[in-house]
Design a protein around this motif. Structure first.
Motif, PDB file in Angstrom:
ATOM      1  N   ALA A   8      13.749   0.639 -13.217  1.00 15.27           N
ATOM      2  CA  ALA A   8      12.950   1.819 -12.891  1.00 15.27           C
ATOM      3  C   ALA A   8      11.471   1.443 -12.941  1.00 15.27           C
ATOM      4  O   ALA A   8      10.960   1.008 -13.979  1.00 15.27           O
ATOM      5  CB  ALA A   8      13.240   2.948 -13.879  1.00 15.27           C
ATOM      6  N   VAL A   9      10.788   1.610 -11.831  1.00 14.22           N
ATOM      7  CA  VAL A   9       9.402   1.159 -11.690  1.00 14.22           C
ATOM      8  C   VAL A   9       8.477   2.371 -11.686  1.00 14.22           C
ATOM      9  O   VAL A   9       8.582   3.231 -10.801  1.00 14.22           O
ATOM     10  CB  VAL A   9       9.224   0.348 -10.394  1.00 14.22           C
ATOM     11  N   PRO A  10       7.547   2.486 -12.643  1.00 14.14           N
ATOM     12  CA  PRO A  10       6.637   3.630 -12.677  1.00 14.14           C
ATOM     13  C   PRO A  10       5.524   3.508 -11.642  1.00 14.14           C
ATOM     14  O   PRO A  10       5.256   2.413 -11.114  1.00 14.14           O
ATOM     15  CB  PRO A  10       6.062   3.572 -14.096  1.00 14.14           C
ATOM     16  N   ALA A  11       4.871   4.621 -11.386  1.00 16.35           N
ATOM     17  CA  ALA A  11       3.824   4.652 -10.365  1.00 16.35           C
ATOM     18  C   ALA A  11       2.661   3.733 -10.707  1.00 16.35           C
ATOM     19  O   ALA A  11       1.998   3.209  -9.799  1.00 16.35           O
ATOM     20  CB  ALA A  11       3.326   6.082 -10.182  1.00 16.35           C
ATOM     21  N   ASP A  12       2.409   3.506 -11.997  1.00 19.84           N
ATOM     22  CA  ASP A  12       1.242   2.688 -12.352  1.00 19.84           C
ATOM     23  C   ASP A  12       1.417   1.223 -11.961  1.00 19.84           C
ATOM     24  O   ASP A  12       0.432   0.480 -11.928  1.00 19.84           O
ATOM     25  CB  ASP A  12       0.869   2.830 -13.825  1.00 19.84           C
ATOM     26  N   TYR A  13       2.644   0.799 -11.663  1.00 19.89           N
ATOM     27  CA  TYR A  13       2.828  -0.563 -11.142  1.00 19.89           C
ATOM     28  C   TYR A  13       2.019  -0.736  -9.868  1.00 19.89           C
ATOM     29  O   TYR A  13       1.337  -1.755  -9.668  1.00 19.89           O
ATOM     30  CB  TYR A  13       4.303  -0.838 -10.870  1.00 19.89           C
ATOM     31  N   PHE A  14       2.078   0.251  -8.971  1.00 17.38           N
ATOM     32  CA  PHE A  14       1.363   0.171  -7.701  1.00 17.38           C
ATOM     33  C   PHE A  14      -0.112   0.498  -7.868  1.00 17.38           C
ATOM     34  O   PHE A  14      -0.952  -0.028  -7.127  1.00 17.38           O
ATOM     35  CB  PHE A  14       2.015   1.107  -6.682  1.00 17.38           C
ATOM     36  N   GLU A  15      -0.436   1.359  -8.827  1.00 19.36           N
ATOM     37  CA  GLU A  15      -1.845   1.699  -9.048  1.00 19.36           C
ATOM     38  C   GLU A  15      -2.663   0.472  -9.426  1.00 19.36           C
ATOM     39  O   GLU A  15      -3.846   0.378  -9.095  1.00 19.36           O
ATOM     40  CB  GLU A  15      -1.952   2.773 -10.134  1.00 19.36           C
ATOM     41  N   ARG A  16      -2.033  -0.490 -10.114  1.00 17.85           N
ATOM     42  CA  ARG A  16      -2.740  -1.708 -10.517  1.00 17.85           C
ATOM     43  C   ARG A  16      -3.215  -2.513  -9.314  1.00 17.85           C
ATOM     44  O   ARG A  16      -4.214  -3.217  -9.396  1.00 17.85           O
ATOM     45  CB  ARG A  16      -1.836  -2.598 -11.377  1.00 17.85           C
ATOM     46  N   PHE A  17      -2.473  -2.423  -8.217  1.00 19.12           N
ATOM     47  CA  PHE A  17      -2.774  -3.237  -7.054  1.00 19.12           C
ATOM     48  C   PHE A  17      -3.475  -2.459  -5.941  1.00 19.12           C
ATOM     49  O   PHE A  17      -3.854  -3.046  -4.928  1.00 19.12           O
ATOM     50  CB  PHE A  17      -1.482  -3.836  -6.479  1.00 19.12           C
ATOM     51  N   THR A  47       7.034  -4.720  -2.376  1.00 17.57           N
ATOM     52  CA  THR A  47       6.418  -5.385  -3.526  1.00 17.57           C
ATOM     53  C   THR A  47       5.755  -6.704  -3.131  1.00 17.57           C
ATOM     54  O   THR A  47       5.213  -7.394  -3.998  1.00 17.57           O
ATOM     55  CB  THR A  47       7.463  -5.674  -4.618  1.00 17.57           C
ATOM     56  N   GLN A  48       5.766  -7.041  -1.852  1.00 16.14           N
ATOM     57  CA  GLN A  48       5.098  -8.259  -1.420  1.00 16.14           C
ATOM     58  C   GLN A  48       3.590  -8.154  -1.695  1.00 16.14           C
ATOM     59  O   GLN A  48       3.007  -7.076  -1.644  1.00 16.14           O
ATOM     60  CB  GLN A  48       5.341  -8.492   0.069  1.00 16.14           C
ATOM     61  N   GLU A  49       2.987  -9.299  -1.933  1.00 14.70           N
ATOM     62  CA  GLU A  49       1.588  -9.335  -2.360  1.00 14.70           C
ATOM     63  C   GLU A  49       0.651  -8.624  -1.387  1.00 14.70           C
ATOM     64  O   GLU A  49      -0.279  -7.929  -1.806  1.00 14.70           O
ATOM     65  CB  GLU A  49       1.148 -10.793  -2.531  1.00 14.70           C
ATOM     66  N   GLN A  50       0.898  -8.774  -0.089  1.00 17.11           N
ATOM     67  CA  GLN A  50       0.016  -8.156   0.907  1.00 17.11           C
ATOM     68  C   GLN A  50       0.373  -6.701   1.198  1.00 17.11           C
ATOM     69  O   GLN A  50      -0.375  -6.017   1.887  1.00 17.11           O
ATOM     70  CB  GLN A  50       0.063  -8.962   2.207  1.00 17.11           C
ATOM     71  N   VAL A  51       1.508  -6.237   0.685  1.00 22.98           N
ATOM     72  CA  VAL A  51       1.981  -4.890   1.008  1.00 22.98           C
ATOM     73  C   VAL A  51       1.846  -3.933  -0.167  1.00 22.98           C
ATOM     74  O   VAL A  51       1.560  -2.743   0.009  1.00 22.98           O
ATOM     75  CB  VAL A  51       3.453  -4.945   1.479  1.00 22.98           C
ATOM     76  N   ARG A  52       2.019  -4.417  -1.397  1.00 20.83           N
ATOM     77  CA  ARG A  52       2.097  -3.532  -2.559  1.00 20.83           C
ATOM     78  C   ARG A  52       0.812  -2.764  -2.828  1.00 20.83           C
ATOM     79  O   ARG A  52       0.832  -1.755  -3.547  1.00 20.83           O
ATOM     80  CB  ARG A  52       2.483  -4.343  -3.792  1.00 20.83           C
ATOM     81  N   ALA A  53      -0.307  -3.181  -2.249  1.00 21.94           N
ATOM     82  CA  ALA A  53      -1.563  -2.449  -2.436  1.00 21.94           C
ATOM     83  C   ALA A  53      -1.695  -1.256  -1.493  1.00 21.94           C
ATOM     84  O   ALA A  53      -2.579  -0.415  -1.682  1.00 21.94           O
ATOM     85  CB  ALA A  53      -2.745  -3.396  -2.232  1.00 21.94           C
ATOM     86  N   LYS A  54      -0.828  -1.157  -0.498  1.00 25.93           N
ATOM     87  CA  LYS A  54      -0.927  -0.081   0.486  1.00 25.93           C
ATOM     88  C   LYS A  54      -0.320   1.209  -0.059  1.00 25.93           C
ATOM     89  O   LYS A  54       0.660   1.172  -0.804  1.00 25.93           O
ATOM     90  CB  LYS A  54      -0.228  -0.492   1.785  1.00 25.93           C
ATOM     91  N   PRO A  55      -0.866   2.368   0.312  1.00 23.85           N
ATOM     92  CA  PRO A  55      -0.324   3.644  -0.188  1.00 23.85           C
ATOM     93  C   PRO A  55       1.161   3.815   0.083  1.00 23.85           C
ATOM     94  O   PRO A  55       1.886   4.400  -0.726  1.00 23.85           O
ATOM     95  CB  PRO A  55      -1.155   4.688   0.569  1.00 23.85           C
ATOM     96  N   GLN A  56       1.635   3.296   1.210  1.00 21.67           N
ATOM     97  CA  GLN A  56       3.050   3.466   1.563  1.00 21.67           C
ATOM     98  C   GLN A  56       3.990   2.750   0.603  1.00 21.67           C
ATOM     99  O   GLN A  56       5.158   3.099   0.481  1.00 21.67           O
ATOM    100  CB  GLN A  56       3.295   2.940   2.982  1.00 21.67           C
ATOM    101  N   ALA A  57       3.480   1.726  -0.129  1.00 22.23           N
ATOM    102  CA  ALA A  57       4.354   0.880  -0.946  1.00 22.23           C
ATOM    103  C   ALA A  57       4.971   1.621  -2.116  1.00 22.23           C
ATOM    104  O   ALA A  57       6.065   1.264  -2.578  1.00 22.23           O
ATOM    105  CB  ALA A  57       3.562  -0.324  -1.456  1.00 22.23           C
ATOM    106  N   ALA A  58       4.300   2.638  -2.645  1.00 24.08           N
ATOM    107  CA  ALA A  58       4.775   3.329  -3.840  1.00 24.08           C
ATOM    108  C   ALA A  58       5.850   4.366  -3.555  1.00 24.08           C
ATOM    109  O   ALA A  58       6.437   4.917  -4.490  1.00 24.08           O
ATOM    110  CB  ALA A  58       3.592   4.008  -4.541  1.00 24.08           C
ATOM    111  N   ILE A  59       6.142   4.632  -2.295  1.00 23.92           N
ATOM    112  CA  ILE A  59       7.044   5.735  -1.947  1.00 23.92           C
ATOM    113  C   ILE A  59       8.523   5.337  -1.972  1.00 23.92           C
ATOM    114  O   ILE A  59       9.348   6.049  -2.543  1.00 23.92           O
ATOM    115  CB  ILE A  59       6.675   6.318  -0.562  1.00 23.92           C
ATOM    116  N   PRO A  60       8.931   4.206  -1.388  1.00 18.93           N
ATOM    117  CA  PRO A  60      10.373   3.925  -1.302  1.00 18.93           C
ATOM    118  C   PRO A  60      10.992   3.503  -2.633  1.00 18.93           C
ATOM    119  O   PRO A  60      10.344   2.900  -3.491  1.00 18.93           O
ATOM    120  CB  PRO A  60      10.440   2.752  -0.297  1.00 18.93           C
ATOM    121  N   GLY A  61      12.264   3.813  -2.779  1.00 23.11           N
ATOM    122  CA  GLY A  61      13.082   3.331  -3.883  1.00 23.11           C
ATOM    123  C   GLY A  61      14.378   2.769  -3.338  1.00 23.11           C
ATOM    124  O   GLY A  61      14.763   3.060  -2.194  1.00 23.11           O
ATOM    125  N   ASP A  62      15.048   1.955  -4.123  1.00 19.56           N
ATOM    126  CA  ASP A  62      16.303   1.344  -3.702  1.00 19.56           C
ATOM    127  C   ASP A  62      17.506   2.086  -4.282  1.00 19.56           C
ATOM    128  O   ASP A  62      17.438   2.647  -5.385  1.00 19.56           O
ATOM    129  CB  ASP A  62      16.361  -0.119  -4.161  1.00 19.56           C
TER     130      ASP A  62
END
Length: 336
Positions: free
Chosen positions: A17-26, A152-167
């Protein structure tokens, strides 16, 4: 006419389970947006390293086998598998899923379109095959495996869209019976919008070509506005069409189960169909956008939470991609 029932559903969520702050860091300050499409959920699940679509499918089907026995697999003449990110080139993952389950169905379909509404698309295909042939039962599996690999790729995880999908992965068991009948379905293809959900990289390349840029979904402000407009319109439209054929009002539905793209769509669909929040299960903050797995997983949650009773009319609905497909299916739930 032969009656086909959605006998049961089940789901699988990865442990991570990945929290939103994972993406906020990037997050890239230049990409920060207030757009409703990209309001992040509190959590989402990511698949484990090395976890495959077949692994996820097997884990999604396992609860069905626990409840109904592995002998139910002997009756599966139809297997329909939708994988968001197929890992087996050319042929898709359906054959590998069948091998894992130890079945060799006459009808084995890798359903590559239908997107977030692929579960409904697969229900319609399975019912039509069962009505018109001697097929006894169908297994539908929808796998969303892009969140932990693409976003979660390095060039993608900073984009707003990256935090939306889940598996996650969902499964549905359809049989010839009147125990939990599919009352009606409506599906609509809008092919004029099929090319508008694009995958891009910087520098530009085709998805199968080698290159340094990592792939992500190509969003522009104009495209986002159009997708929001279409999604707000076409999902209520297909639901109303099914309700009209069943001679019932949308506000009389006992449960509405939709795909889970973002909070804005969920709110707008409830309002358009005049349904209270408690009759529209919401897994977005727990799971994020599960794409095609969202409908079976969300319904499975609702059943386990006691939010649906035997005899209730349940409406499944959703749309895909930039609005090139929409579907709705009504079921009189027979209970678990």
């Amino acid at each position: 006419m032969t009656t086909v029932s959605l006998l049961d559903v089940s789901g699988y969520l990865p442990e991570n389970a990945v929290p939103a702050d994972y993406f906020e860091r990037f997050a890239d300050p230049s990409d920060i947006t207030s757009n409703a499409m990209f309001k992040a959920p509190k959590f989402r699940r990511h698949i484990a390293p090395g976890e495959t679509p077949a692994d996820m499918a097997e884990r999604a089907v396992a609860p069905l086998l626990e409840r109904h026995g592995r002998e139910v697999l002997r009756d599966i003449d139809i297997l329909i598998v939708h994988t968001q990110l197929p890992e087996t080139g050319i042929v898709g993952n359906g054959g590998e899923v069948a091998a894992r389950l130890g079945i060799a169905p006459e009808w084995l379909i890798d359903l590559h379109n239908g997107g977030c509404a692929a579960f409904i698309h697969a229900m319609k295909l399975a019912r039509q095959i069962m009505v018109s042939t001697s097929a006894r039962a169908a297994l539908v599996v929808t796998v969303q495996n892009a969140a932990g690999q693409i976003f979660t790729q390095e060039q993608v995880r900073a984009k707003p869209q990256a935090a939306i999908p889940g598996d996650g992965a969902g499964a549905g068991l359809l049989v010839k019976s009147d125990s939990s009948p599919i009352l009606d379905l409506e599906t609509r293809h809008l092919p004029e919008f099929a090319g508008q959900m694009t995958v891009i990289a910087d520098p530009p390349r085709r998805y199968w070509e080698a290159g340094t840029g990592q792939m992500h979904v190509g969003f522009t402000d104009s495209k986002i506005a159009k997708v929001l407009q279409r999604g707000n319109r076409i999902v209520p439209e297909v639901v109303h069409t099914v309700c009209q054929r069943l001679a019932m009002a949308s506000q009389d539905l006992d449960l509405l189960v939709t795909n889970q793209p973002n909070r804005a769509f969920l709110r707008n669909w409830r309002d358009a169909l005049q349904l209270p929040r408690e009759r529209h299960p919401d897994t977005f903050d727990e799971c994020g956008n599960l794409f095609a797995a969202g409908i079976p997983i969300t319904f499975d949650h609702a059943v386990r939470e006691g939010r649906v009773r035997p005899g209730d009319t349940v409406m499944f609905a959703g749309f895909a991609h930039a609005g090139d497909f929409a579907g709705a299916a009504a079921v009189r739930w027979g209970g678990r």
